[in-house]
Design a protein around this motif. Structure first.
Motif: not given
Length: 160
Positions: A47-50, A80-83, A93-97, A101-112
């Motif tokens: 879960l990527v939470v702002r 999430v700032v990129g992919g 590509v995830l960015r913290d406060s 930045g952090d590039r992570v392996a991902a097979d799927a992204l759901f945007v809720l």
């Protein structure tokens, strides 16, 4: 990058996550419920939470359930700032406060991200409804003409 943009595809996509790494951008109750459901299929779910904590937008009982699920990770104060990937999503590509930045392996992204999500970030090939508030199904995509007739083959579904 993406092969499809599904508006409301959690149930149908869940079995395809078997053994994969998947992400949800969002921190509300819907995101928590989706994470619990999809974690039954995915190898690892994030879960990527702002917000700085899950409690900022999620009920107490749901926060406890998410935290108790061993294959669910929570990354707060993160966006999430990129992919990218080769024909399909393979990394985010995830960015913290702090701006890290952090590039992570991902097979799927759901945007809720809410009942009326901002969709300006979607490319122009994705058709919108008349008020341009949400993506819509466009049969031209199914026929190979692309959502805007540009030869792209985008599958668009906006639910019932």
């Amino acid at each position: 990058m993406a092969q499809e943009f599904l508006y409301g595809g959690l149930v149908s996509e869940a079995p395809a996550l078997k053994g994969k790494d998947a992400y949800i951008a969002g921190g509300g109750n819907s995101a928590g419920q989706a994470a619990l459901h999809l974690a039954r299929y995915a190898r690892r779910f994030t879960l990527v939470v702002r917000a700085p904590s899950l409690a900022a937008g999620m009920s107490h009982d749901l926060v406890r359930a998410v935290e108790a699920t061993p294959n669910v990770e929570v990354r707060t104060s993160t966006t999430v700032v990129g992919g990218g990937g080769d024909g399909r999503l393979q990394q985010l590509v995830l960015r913290d406060s702090n701006g890290e930045g952090d590039r992570v392996a991902a097979d799927a992204l759901f945007v809720l991200i809410g009942a009326r999500p901002p969709i300006d970030w979607l490319p122009p090939e994705i058709a919108r409804d008349a008020r341009r508030r949400r993506p819509r199904w466009d049969r031209r995509a199914e026929l190979g003409g692309g959502a805007q007739g540009q030869g792209r083959n985008l599958w668009l579904w906006t639910g019932p």
